[in-house]
Design an enzyme around this catalytic site. Structure first.
Site, PDB file in Angstrom:
ATOM      1  N   SER A   1       0.793  -1.229   0.000  1.00 21.55           N
ATOM      2  CA  SER A   1       0.000   0.000   0.000  1.00 21.55           C
ATOM      3  C   SER A   1       0.827   1.281   0.000  1.00 21.55           C
ATOM      4  CB  SER A   1      -0.957  -0.001   1.190  1.00 21.55           C
ATOM      5  OG  SER A   1      -0.247  -0.223   2.396  1.00 21.55           O
TER       6      SER A   1
ATOM      7  N   HIS B   1      -5.376  -3.325  -2.669  1.00 20.44           N
ATOM      8  CA  HIS B   1      -5.045  -2.367  -3.731  1.00 20.44           C
ATOM      9  C   HIS B   1      -4.954  -3.011  -5.108  1.00 20.44           C
ATOM     10  CE1 HIS B   1      -4.286   0.922  -0.931  1.00 20.44           C
ATOM     11  NE2 HIS B   1      -3.797  -0.016  -0.144  1.00 20.44           N
TER      12      HIS B   1
ATOM     13  N   LYS C   1     -11.583   0.599  -1.879  1.00 13.86           N
ATOM     14  CA  LYS C   1     -10.587   1.298  -2.691  1.00 13.86           C
ATOM     15  C   LYS C   1     -11.056   1.386  -4.143  1.00 13.86           C
ATOM     16  CE  LYS C   1      -7.583   0.802   1.017  1.00 13.86           C
ATOM     17  NZ  LYS C   1      -6.830  -0.055   1.887  1.00 13.86           N
TER      18      LYS C   1
HETATM   19  C1  PLP Z   1      -6.790  -0.203   3.271  1.00 15.34           C
HETATM   20  C2  PLP Z   1      -6.237  -1.541   3.564  1.00 15.34           C
HETATM   21  C3  PLP Z   1      -6.880  -2.397   4.457  1.00 15.34           C
HETATM   22  C4  PLP Z   1      -8.060  -1.948   5.286  1.00 15.34           C
HETATM   23  O1  PLP Z   1      -9.209  -1.892   4.533  1.00 15.34           O
HETATM   24  P1  PLP Z   1     -10.429  -0.957   5.020  1.00 15.34           P
HETATM   25  O2  PLP Z   1     -11.583  -1.506   4.258  1.00 15.34           O
HETATM   26  O3  PLP Z   1     -10.074   0.420   4.641  1.00 15.34           O
HETATM   27  O4  PLP Z   1     -10.562  -1.147   6.494  1.00 15.34           O
HETATM   28  C5  PLP Z   1      -6.386  -3.674   4.612  1.00 15.34           C
HETATM   29  N1  PLP Z   1      -5.294  -4.078   3.944  1.00 15.34           N
HETATM   30  C6  PLP Z   1      -4.631  -3.272   3.090  1.00 15.34           C
HETATM   31  C7  PLP Z   1      -3.425  -3.776   2.379  1.00 15.34           C
HETATM   32  C8  PLP Z   1      -5.080  -1.973   2.895  1.00 15.34           C
HETATM   33  O5  PLP Z   1      -4.409  -1.151   2.091  1.00 15.34           O
END
Ligand code: PLP
Length: 381
Positions: free
Chosen positions: A177, A205, A236
């Site tokens: 990320s 992602h 995302k």
């Molecule tokens: C954003 C993210 C999460 C958390 O997801 P949310 O739905 O925002 O709680 C988990 N793992 C990774 C790799 C992320 O980038």
């Protein structure tokens, strides 16, 4: 409560204090930030779906049909038509028997890992895995073995030495990320096979970006049937909220019975599930959006590199611009904001010490002019 003030001042003195900003518009390529119109280069809304008319309409329709709140946890009376529809859609896309929806990615990772693993088990985790994975491992009380980023030799050595543990898991982000590079999934799957370990991927992602149908990196690399636990978020690229795990029927049934973050929380509102259903459909059908975000990223990354910046091994819409020093990262972010561009400075502890950076993220809806304006403003920084 003196410690509060002390802590905040210490953070401030190290350029590590964080503040919230207010967005007063749609989440889009352009936003109104603290009263000012700016180009947005820090959202994970990669496909520009967060304000998509079809998704908004799906949510409104579900509110009209089912109301808003879901009334209870999934296990009591909170499981509604739209949840089951979403789980079916995700399983079909992922080519798994079942899928289970969680309220967020954070809750999915903490719930899944702590339900499946315990003190007799060992979990191998890339050093740059997301905080929610680390928290899941801590909660599980399994032995945590971190390996250096992408270090397959260290991973293999660890697996070789792990015979005394009951279960072994290798867990990895598929797209990291904060670095925007991708995991060596094929090697990980091969090692897991050789050393009888399970594999869990976090496609947060990658979902909606990679793969023939947008299912993620595992799909792109043809490894879906070699991965035991496929987790991802709907927050995302999908532009919604919530998360999923896809896998066998037994995996999902087990989690329904044991994952505390699934059991002891109220079901996601139907409107969110309905919106996510629409987003999954759009992702599968709209290859052009996926192509566009990747070609935008390619153009911007090449331009940023040409200006002499270090973008690490990024190959995705996440482009780190490493400047090392936290105060420098903050200063550049501020300078760009003055020119009408919003790029966040990412500092420790989100990234390792001395690797502070600007984290530039690209959207399918950015225009060529948007990208070139950012490059123009970064010149000489
Ligand atoms: C954003 C993210 C999460 C958390 O997801 P949310 O739905 O925002 O709680 C988990 N793992 C990774 C790799 C992320 O980038």
């Amino acid at each position: 409560m003196n410690f509060l003030e002390q802590d905040l001042q210490e953070l401030e003195s190290k350029s590590l204090r964080r503040f919230l900003r207010k967005v007063e518009s749609f989440q889009s390529r352009e936003i109104i930030l603290d009263g000012k119109r700016v180009l947005n280069f820090c959202s994970n809304n990669y496909l520009g779906l967060a304000d998509d008319e079809r998704i908004k309409a799906a949510a409104v329709k579900a509110i009209t049909q089912y109301g808003f709140g879901s009334g209870s946890s999934r296990l009591v009376c909170g499981t509604m038509t739209e949840h089951l529809k979403l789980e079916e859609k995700i399983a079909r896309l992922k080519k798994t028997k079942n899928a289970l929806v969680f309220s967020s990615g954070y809750m999915a990772n903490t719930g899944i890992i702590s339900a499946l693993f315990g003190k007799d088990d060992v979990i191998f985790s890339d050093r740059l895995n997301h905080a929610s994975i680390i928290d899941g491992i801590l909660l599980s009380r399994a032995q945590l073995k971190r390996y250096a980023h992408h270090d397959m030799q260290a991973l293999e050595q660890g697996l070789r030495d792990s015979a005394t543990f009951k279960k072994r898991l290798i867990v990895t982000d598929t797209v990291f990320s904060m670095d925007g590079d991708t995991a060596r999934l094929k090697e990980i799957a091969d090692l897991a096979h050789r050393y009888e370990a399970l594999v869990m991927v976090d496609e947060a992602h990658a979902f909606g970006i990679f793969g023939e149908h947008g299912a993620g990196l595992a799909e792109q690399e043809g490894l879906q049937n070699q991965i035991d636990i496929q987790m991802g978020t709907l927050s995302k690229a999908a532009g919604c909220f919530g998360a999923y795990v896809a896998g066998s029927k037994n995996l999902c049934d087990y989690l329904i019975n044991h994952a505390r973050s699934f059991i002891y929380t109220t079901a996601m509102p139907s409107a969110l599930a309905a919106a996510a259903c629409e987003a999954v459909d759009i992702i599968q059908q709209d290859k052009e959006r996926r192509r566009k975000v990747l070609s935008n990223a390619q153009h911007l990354r090449r331009g940023i590199k040409n200006l002499g910046f270090d973008t690490l091994q990024s190959t995705t819409p996440i482009i780190p611009v490493v400047v090392k020093d936290s105060s420098k990262a903050l200063a550049i972010s501020k300078q760009l904001l003055e020119r009408g561009i919003f790029v966040q400075a990412i500092r420790p502890p989100t990234v390792p010490m001395h690797t502070a950076r600007l984290r530039v993220t690209v959207m399918a809806t950015h225009t060529q002019e948007d990208l070139d304006f950012l490059l123009h403003c970064m010149k000489g920084l």
